[in-house]
Motif scaffolding. Structure first.
Motif, PDB file in Angstrom:
ATOM      1  N   VAL A   5     -42.000  14.162  79.802  1.00  0.00           N
ATOM      2  CA  VAL A   5     -42.224  15.068  80.920  1.00  0.00           C
ATOM      3  C   VAL A   5     -43.692  15.472  80.888  1.00  0.00           C
ATOM      4  CG1 VAL A   5     -41.684  17.320  81.931  1.00  0.00           C
ATOM      5  CG2 VAL A   5     -39.869  15.940  80.922  1.00  0.00           C
ATOM      6  N   TYR A   6     -44.346  15.446  82.034  1.00  0.00           N
ATOM      7  CA  TYR A   6     -45.768  15.770  82.095  1.00  0.00           C
ATOM      8  C   TYR A   6     -46.006  17.015  82.946  1.00  0.00           C
ATOM      9  CZ  TYR A   6     -46.520  11.063  80.261  1.00  0.00           C
ATOM     10  OH  TYR A   6     -46.505   9.929  79.473  1.00  0.00           O
ATOM     11  N   PHE A   7     -46.640  18.006  82.345  1.00  0.00           N
ATOM     12  CA  PHE A   7     -47.131  19.169  83.083  1.00  0.00           C
ATOM     13  C   PHE A   7     -48.575  18.854  83.464  1.00  0.00           C
ATOM     14  CE2 PHE A   7     -43.729  20.827  80.502  1.00  0.00           C
ATOM     15  CZ  PHE A   7     -43.106  21.770  81.312  1.00  0.00           C
ATOM     16  N   ILE A   8     -48.848  18.782  84.748  1.00  0.00           N
ATOM     17  CA  ILE A   8     -50.164  18.352  85.213  1.00  0.00           C
ATOM     18  C   ILE A   8     -50.814  19.437  86.064  1.00  0.00           C
ATOM     19  CG2 ILE A   8     -51.422  16.656  86.605  1.00  0.00           C
ATOM     20  CD1 ILE A   8     -49.285  14.616  85.921  1.00  0.00           C
ATOM     21  N   GLY A   9     -52.077  19.714  85.773  1.00  0.00           N
ATOM     22  CA  GLY A   9     -52.851  20.624  86.604  1.00  0.00           C
ATOM     23  C   GLY A   9     -53.375  19.874  87.815  1.00  0.00           C
ATOM     24  N   ALA A  10     -52.981  20.314  89.011  1.00  0.00           N
ATOM     25  CA  ALA A  10     -53.371  19.614  90.238  1.00  0.00           C
ATOM     26  C   ALA A  10     -54.762  20.007  90.719  1.00  0.00           C
ATOM     27  CB  ALA A  10     -52.355  19.897  91.341  1.00  0.00           C
ATOM     28  N   LYS A  21     -56.587  10.949  84.958  1.00  0.00           N
ATOM     29  CA  LYS A  21     -55.371  10.775  84.153  1.00  0.00           C
ATOM     30  C   LYS A  21     -54.175  11.412  84.851  1.00  0.00           C
ATOM     31  CE  LYS A  21     -53.516  11.494  79.491  1.00  0.00           C
ATOM     32  NZ  LYS A  21     -53.817  11.945  78.112  1.00  0.00           N
ATOM     33  N   GLY A  22     -54.380  12.611  85.414  1.00  0.00           N
ATOM     34  CA  GLY A  22     -53.286  13.288  86.101  1.00  0.00           C
ATOM     35  C   GLY A  22     -52.779  12.507  87.294  1.00  0.00           C
ATOM     36  N   ARG A  23     -53.690  11.984  88.101  1.00  0.00           N
ATOM     37  CA  ARG A  23     -53.272  11.217  89.279  1.00  0.00           C
ATOM     38  C   ARG A  23     -52.596   9.907  88.879  1.00  0.00           C
ATOM     39  NH1 ARG A  23     -57.265  10.710  94.222  1.00  0.00           N
ATOM     40  NH2 ARG A  23     -56.394  12.799  94.551  1.00  0.00           N
ATOM     41  N   ASP A  24     -53.084   9.278  87.823  1.00  0.00           N
ATOM     42  CA  ASP A  24     -52.486   8.023  87.359  1.00  0.00           C
ATOM     43  C   ASP A  24     -51.033   8.240  86.951  1.00  0.00           C
ATOM     44  OD1 ASP A  24     -52.663   5.189  86.423  1.00  0.00           O
ATOM     45  OD2 ASP A  24     -52.343   6.140  84.462  1.00  0.00           O
ATOM     46  N   ILE A  25     -50.786   9.311  86.200  1.00  0.00           N
ATOM     47  CA  ILE A  25     -49.416   9.613  85.777  1.00  0.00           C
ATOM     48  C   ILE A  25     -48.565  10.002  86.976  1.00  0.00           C
ATOM     49  CG2 ILE A  25     -47.995  11.197  84.413  1.00  0.00           C
ATOM     50  CD1 ILE A  25     -50.314  11.288  82.388  1.00  0.00           C
ATOM     51  N   LYS A  41     -50.074  19.316  99.561  1.00  0.00           N
ATOM     52  CA  LYS A  41     -49.108  18.229  99.749  1.00  0.00           C
ATOM     53  C   LYS A  41     -49.791  16.864  99.760  1.00  0.00           C
ATOM     54  CE  LYS A  41     -45.588  20.909 102.181  1.00  0.00           C
ATOM     55  NZ  LYS A  41     -44.787  21.067 103.417  1.00  0.00           N
ATOM     56  N   GLU A  42     -51.112  16.870  99.887  1.00  0.00           N
ATOM     57  CA  GLU A  42     -51.856  15.607  99.869  1.00  0.00           C
ATOM     58  C   GLU A  42     -51.644  14.850  98.561  1.00  0.00           C
ATOM     59  OE1 GLU A  42     -56.481  14.046 100.409  1.00  0.00           O
ATOM     60  OE2 GLU A  42     -55.945  16.097 100.993  1.00  0.00           O
ATOM     61  N   HIS A  43     -51.376  15.584  97.475  1.00  0.00           N
ATOM     62  CA  HIS A  43     -51.119  14.928  96.187  1.00  0.00           C
ATOM     63  C   HIS A  43     -49.904  14.006  96.268  1.00  0.00           C
ATOM     64  CE1 HIS A  43     -54.054  17.072  93.741  1.00  0.00           C
ATOM     65  NE2 HIS A  43     -53.688  18.194  94.315  1.00  0.00           N
ATOM     66  N   LEU A  44     -48.942  14.377  97.090  1.00  0.00           N
ATOM     67  CA  LEU A  44     -47.698  13.607  97.172  1.00  0.00           C
ATOM     68  C   LEU A  44     -47.908  12.248  97.815  1.00  0.00           C
ATOM     69  CD1 LEU A  44     -45.284  16.494  98.217  1.00  0.00           C
ATOM     70  CD2 LEU A  44     -45.963  15.754  95.915  1.00  0.00           C
ATOM     71  N   GLU A  45     -49.034  12.075  98.508  1.00  0.00           N
ATOM     72  CA  GLU A  45     -49.348  10.780  99.110  1.00  0.00           C
ATOM     73  C   GLU A  45     -49.643   9.713  98.066  1.00  0.00           C
ATOM     74  OE1 GLU A  45     -52.542  11.365 101.840  1.00  0.00           O
ATOM     75  OE2 GLU A  45     -51.470  12.920 102.993  1.00  0.00           O
ATOM     76  N   PHE A  46     -49.913  10.136  96.840  1.00  0.00           N
ATOM     77  CA  PHE A  46     -50.213   9.194  95.766  1.00  0.00           C
ATOM     78  C   PHE A  46     -48.972   8.844  94.938  1.00  0.00           C
ATOM     79  CE2 PHE A  46     -54.134  11.325  96.854  1.00  0.00           C
ATOM     80  CZ  PHE A  46     -55.044  10.284  96.903  1.00  0.00           C
ATOM     81  N   CYS A  47     -47.844   9.429  95.309  1.00  0.00           N
ATOM     82  CA  CYS A  47     -46.601   9.109  94.596  1.00  0.00           C
ATOM     83  C   CYS A  47     -46.064   7.753  95.052  1.00  0.00           C
ATOM     84  CB  CYS A  47     -45.555  10.185  94.866  1.00  0.00           C
ATOM     85  SG  CYS A  47     -45.964  11.805  94.194  1.00  0.00           S
ATOM     86  N   LYS A  48     -45.318   7.112  94.188  1.00  0.00           N
ATOM     87  CA  LYS A  48     -44.780   5.796  94.524  1.00  0.00           C
ATOM     88  C   LYS A  48     -43.595   5.932  95.478  1.00  0.00           C
ATOM     89  CE  LYS A  48     -41.601   5.425  90.560  1.00  0.00           C
ATOM     90  NZ  LYS A  48     -41.331   4.694  89.295  1.00  0.00           N
ATOM     91  N   GLU A  49     -43.260   4.840  96.108  1.00  0.00           N
ATOM     92  CA  GLU A  49     -42.133   4.815  97.026  1.00  0.00           C
ATOM     93  C   GLU A  49     -40.834   5.083  96.275  1.00  0.00           C
ATOM     94  OE1 GLU A  49     -40.114   1.781 100.324  1.00  0.00           O
ATOM     95  OE2 GLU A  49     -42.074   1.317  99.429  1.00  0.00           O
ATOM     96  N   GLY A  50     -39.991   5.905  96.850  1.00  0.00           N
ATOM     97  CA  GLY A  50     -38.701   6.195  96.239  1.00  0.00           C
ATOM     98  C   GLY A  50     -38.702   7.387  95.296  1.00  0.00           C
ATOM     99  N   VAL A  51     -39.852   8.014  95.099  1.00  0.00           N
ATOM    100  CA  VAL A  51     -39.921   9.160  94.194  1.00  0.00           C
ATOM    101  C   VAL A  51     -39.084  10.308  94.751  1.00  0.00           C
ATOM    102  CG1 VAL A  51     -41.973  10.118  95.326  1.00  0.00           C
ATOM    103  CG2 VAL A  51     -41.506  10.686  92.938  1.00  0.00           C
ATOM    104  N   ARG A  52     -38.447  11.065  93.871  1.00  0.00           N
ATOM    105  CA  ARG A  52     -37.700  12.262  94.279  1.00  0.00           C
ATOM    106  C   ARG A  52     -38.626  13.458  94.113  1.00  0.00           C
ATOM    107  NH1 ARG A  52     -32.219  13.417  91.666  1.00  0.00           N
ATOM    108  NH2 ARG A  52     -31.997  14.675  93.558  1.00  0.00           N
TER     109      ARG A  52
END
Length: 261
Positions: A5-10, A21-25, A41-52
């Motif tokens: 589990v990763y706690f990431i500072g956005a 590193k944070g964006r890569d994870i 919410k712009e961060h969510l654009e870097f998530c992979k397809e199918g992410v919950r």
């Protein structure tokens, strides 16, 4: 097999201020729980397809932990995306303690805090020679108290640079305590939504900042920076003083050609 589990500072707002590193994870996560009231919410654009994706603004601690537990049981990688740097007013200790109890491994990826973003917005340095070498990060008591001995008035008496979180809605109270602590009029800046596109910066002093903040209708998402560092005379650092030697610059010839050897 369980994932980490990763706690990431956005970061403070601008989506590009998350670490590489944070964006890569984040881009590899199967499940993302993000602080929707503060994280872009712009961060969510870097998530992979199918992410919950879950918005923790509408969840309590038990619900957050249950999502993580269920995801981990299924071998899913989970990212807990916090605003700024999660170690500052991030309420991550209680989450990490719960994960430790459950035997779930976790890692913290630091981020850019809003207090450093606010200093960047006003192009200032907190730690100036002969002015102060100390930065105090604090908040005024509201619904959540502060420990005895950490009252804002007492901290202001130190004379250090200050970054005050979570307190803009109580600006009159903040100013009253600072005035008693500093015992004089000092520079103060309010930075609303640092690094966001609608960022606003208000300069003032203890004498007029309350009036300016109310006129601008700033009631949340703002850093209050206080101290002489904002506008003062200072002594230059020894770090780049040509007459001051240290382990990396001992005995350097003043001829600039030596700097390229």
């Amino acid at each position: 097999m369980r994932e980490m589990v990763y706690f990431i500072g956005a970061g403070p707002g601008d989506a590009d201020l998350i670490t590489v590193k944070g964006r890569d994870i984040l881009s590899k996560a199967d499940v993302v729980i993000y602080a929707g009231s503060l994280v872009s919410k712009e961060h969510l654009e870097f998530c992979k397809e199918g992410v919950r994706i879950f918005n923790s603004a509408m969840m309590n601690l038990d619900e957050v932990i249950e999502v993580i537990k269920q995801s981990e049981d299924k071998g899913k990688m989970v990212v807990r995306l916090h605003t700024g740097d999660p170690s500052i007013y991030g309420a991550i200790k209680e989450q990490m303690d719960e994960l430790k109890t459950l035997g779930i491994d976790y890692e913290v990826i630091p981020g850019v805090s809003s207090f450093t973003a606010a200093a960047a917005a006003i192009k200032s340095e907190f730690t100036l020679p002969k002015v102060t070498q100390t930065v105090i990060l604090t908040r005024v008591e509201g619904r959540t108290p502060v420990p005895e001995g950490e009252d804002l008035e007492a901290l202001a008496k130190i004379g250090a640079s200050m970054a005050i979180f979570l307190s803009i809605s109580m600006i009159d109270k903040v100013v009253a305590k600072l005035r008693r602590g500093y015992g004089r009029n000092v520079p103060i800046v309010v930075v609303e939504r640092a690094t966001w596109e609608d960022e606003r910066v208000i300069y003032g002093t203890l004498d007029d900042i309350s009036e300016k903040v109310k006129a601008a209708n700033i009631t949340k998402c703002a850093q209050i920076l206080v101290g002489d560092f904002i506008d003062c005379d200072y002594e230059k650092s020894k770090l780049y003083d040509k007459s001051f030697t240290h382990m990396f610059r001992e005995g350097i010839n003043e001829d600039s050609s030596d700097l390229h050897k």
